[in-house]
Design an enzyme around this catalytic site. Structure first.
Site, PDB file in Angstrom:
ATOM      1  N   GLU A  32       0.827  -1.208   0.000  1.00  0.00           N
ATOM      2  CA  GLU A  32       0.000   0.000   0.000  1.00  0.00           C
ATOM      3  C   GLU A  32       0.862   1.260   0.000  1.00  0.00           C
ATOM      4  O   GLU A  32       0.522   2.254  -0.655  1.00  0.00           O
ATOM      5  CB  GLU A  32      -0.922   0.003   1.224  1.00  0.00           C
ATOM      6  CG  GLU A  32      -2.052  -1.010   1.172  1.00  0.00           C
ATOM      7  CD  GLU A  32      -1.604  -2.392   1.619  1.00  0.00           C
ATOM      8  OE1 GLU A  32      -0.427  -2.548   2.047  1.00  0.00           O
ATOM      9  OE2 GLU A  32      -2.419  -3.333   1.524  1.00  0.00           O
ATOM     10  N   PRO A  79      10.965 -14.907  -0.291  1.00  0.00           N
ATOM     11  CA  PRO A  79       9.787 -15.075   0.568  1.00  0.00           C
ATOM     12  C   PRO A  79       9.162 -13.733   0.933  1.00  0.00           C
ATOM     13  O   PRO A  79       9.858 -12.718   1.056  1.00  0.00           O
ATOM     14  CB  PRO A  79      10.346 -15.777   1.810  1.00  0.00           C
ATOM     15  CG  PRO A  79      11.799 -15.424   1.829  1.00  0.00           C
ATOM     16  CD  PRO A  79      12.207 -15.274   0.398  1.00  0.00           C
ATOM     17  N   GLU A 106      14.562  -5.002  -1.722  1.00  0.00           N
ATOM     18  CA  GLU A 106      15.419  -5.260  -2.875  1.00  0.00           C
ATOM     19  C   GLU A 106      14.707  -6.071  -3.964  1.00  0.00           C
ATOM     20  O   GLU A 106      15.361  -6.739  -4.766  1.00  0.00           O
ATOM     21  CB  GLU A 106      16.696  -5.975  -2.443  1.00  0.00           C
ATOM     22  CG  GLU A 106      17.614  -5.093  -1.614  1.00  0.00           C
ATOM     23  CD  GLU A 106      18.992  -5.712  -1.410  1.00  0.00           C
ATOM     24  OE1 GLU A 106      19.986  -4.969  -1.550  1.00  0.00           O
ATOM     25  OE2 GLU A 106      19.077  -6.925  -1.109  1.00  0.00           O
ATOM     26  N   PRO A 161       1.130  -8.655  -9.174  1.00  0.00           N
ATOM     27  CA  PRO A 161       1.876  -9.113 -10.351  1.00  0.00           C
ATOM     28  C   PRO A 161       2.414  -7.963 -11.198  1.00  0.00           C
ATOM     29  O   PRO A 161       3.071  -8.200 -12.214  1.00  0.00           O
ATOM     30  CB  PRO A 161       0.821  -9.879 -11.150  1.00  0.00           C
ATOM     31  CG  PRO A 161      -0.433  -9.099 -10.890  1.00  0.00           C
ATOM     32  CD  PRO A 161      -0.330  -8.606  -9.459  1.00  0.00           C
ATOM     33  N   LEU A 162       2.128  -6.722 -10.801  1.00  0.00           N
ATOM     34  CA  LEU A 162       2.449  -5.588 -11.665  1.00  0.00           C
ATOM     35  C   LEU A 162       3.942  -5.282 -11.689  1.00  0.00           C
ATOM     36  O   LEU A 162       4.489  -4.909 -12.732  1.00  0.00           O
ATOM     37  CB  LEU A 162       1.659  -4.352 -11.226  1.00  0.00           C
ATOM     38  CG  LEU A 162       0.133  -4.524 -11.270  1.00  0.00           C
ATOM     39  CD1 LEU A 162      -0.555  -3.251 -10.776  1.00  0.00           C
ATOM     40  CD2 LEU A 162      -0.334  -4.866 -12.683  1.00  0.00           C
TER      41      LEU A 162
END
Length: 438
Positions: free
Chosen positions: A64, A266, A309, A334-335
């Site tokens: 967000e 992760p 990173e 997914p962007l």
């Protein structure tokens, strides 16, 4: 009914307030709170309030926070002070790295009466803009009582959240009707907010499509590219429990067919020790980013257990599986991989990002896989088929281009609330601007 339920919620909060301090101490010991700033969670300010108009912007976590940065910079361009609250240590570090003195950062106070009253009384925001799917009843009620406009941007409601609110529709209506404006990500989200009592509601698209790609250290990128050399790579990013094991299974299945490196990132880096143990038990050699390990020809898994990173990891591959979609539910964004030139793969459980995936799949930039076996086949196909991989990458870029524009629509929707603050800010004595510094 709704009034009684909300009154019960507030009373429960009052009863729990004495336990908030010990709870914060416990969370600090676990590394989940900043011990030096934990009183901010009780509404105590650690910085001065600047003179002039101030908008309270809340972004729950890293995703967000990233999505709302362009909107924050637009508010600052208009000389409006921004008080940005977040809920996690990780998001606070991101704010410090990306925004620095552009905003006043505080940890969001608990949704308890005394904390919220103390917070709002001190900061006196002229408006509250929230980029989050959760509704916090005490906060909503306190802001409404003080007639502070509450605006929800980049708004979405997952299937689960909508069902939960719909099952308590009188409570939902009592809260959602207090929102001054909802700027929803999609037509479906807009319809759901209207059904729950919000008005007015407009559709903007996803603000994440208008963000800049995540940056990376160019020297580190060059180093890891040199260490990887000609090896094929694929990444499993934002993974949750069970998906690291799936990535290991894919790697072991493809290793006899290709000299590949698996990049595993992760969602919660604090699980890295357990993940490394599991990978070693699978007979795999692991290099960890947090240890600054070298990627050697013998390395099977590059474990990206660092914070902030993602831009580095995504620039090391052109194939990305996006997690929380195969063994968990909801999906992840997914962007970013599409933006940085990856063919996107995902499991079927993507309710929280349905609209983004629909665009990517329709254009050909993303493919859905049912299980680990199908994931392994998709990764192998894209590794050996350069033309198919490039087509997916280009399709992802095309989909991103089509989805952009949410920021302009959001800013236009906010003009009735923001324009008067801009005028007021520009009428302030210039010496007041110094108060904005952290």
């Amino acid at each position: 009914m709704a009034r009684m339920a909300l009154a019960g919620y507030r009373l429960a909060g009052i009863a729990l307030y004495p336990f908030a301090g010990p709870y914060l101490t416990y969370r600090s010991m676990k590394g989940k709170e900043d011990s030096s700033r934990r009183l901010e969670r009780l509404g105590y300010a650690s910085l001065p309030r600047p003179r002039g108009p101030l908008v309270w912007v809340h972004a729950a976590s890293v995703g967000e926070t990233m999505s709302i940065m362009p909107l924050i910079r637009e508010l600052r361009r208009r000389e409006i002070h921004v008080l940005l609250t977040t809920g996690t240590v990780t998001s606070a570090a991101l704010v410090d790295a990306r925004l620095g003195d552009e905003v006043i950062h505080q940890y969001v106070p608990f949704d308890l009466k005394f904390s919220i009253k103390r917070f709002v009384s001190y900061w006196k925001p002229d408006a509250c803009i929230t980029a989050e799917s959760e509704i916090w009843p005490t906060t909503v009620a306190e802001l409404a009582r003080r007639r502070i406009p509450q605006i929800r941007v980049n708004a979405r409601l997952s299937d689960r959240s909508f069902t939960r609110w719909h099952n308590h529709n009188t409570i939902a209506e009592a809260l959602f009707e207090k929102l001054a404006l909802v700027v929803a990500q999609s037509d479906l989200d807009a319809e759901r907010f209207r059904d729950l009592g919000a008005w007015p509601v407009i559709v903007s698209g996803n603000l994440k499509t208008d963000t800049d790609p995540p940056p990376c250290d160019e020297e580190l990128l060059a180093r890891y590219k040199a260490e990887i050399g000609e090896r094929k790579t694929w990444a499993a990013i934002s993974t949750f429990d069970g998906e690291e094991k799936a990535a290991a299974t894919v790697h072991r299945a493809l290793k006899p067919k290709s000299n590949l490196l698996t990049i595993l990132v992760p969602r919660h880096p604090d699980r890295a020790d357990a993940i490394e143990e599991m990978l070693k038990a699978e007979g795999l050699t692991v290099a960890r980013r947090s240890r600054n390990d070298t990627i050697t020809p013998e390395t099977d898994i590059f474990l990206g257990d660092s914070i902030g990173e993602m831009g580095l990891y995504l620039r090391l591959t052109e194939i990305s599986f996006v997690g929380k979609s195969l063994t968990n539910e909801g999906g992840q964004n997914p962007l970013e991989p599409a933006m940085l030139g990856s063919a996107v793969l995902s499991g079927p459980n993507i309710d929280n990002f349905r609209d983004a995936y629909q665009h990517l799949v329709k254009k050909g930039g993303a493919r859905m896989v049912r299980d680990v076996e199908m994931l392994a086949k998709a990764v192998h196909y894209l590794m050996i088929n350069d033309l198919a991989r490039r087509k997916m990458v280009e399709a992802g870029h095309d989909a991103m281009d089509e989805m952009r524009g949410a920021l302009a629509k959001t800013v236009k929707a906010l003009e009735p609330y923001v324009n008067p603050l801009t005028v007021s800010a520009r009428l302030q004595p210039k010496t007041a601007a110094a108060g904005a510094a952290r």
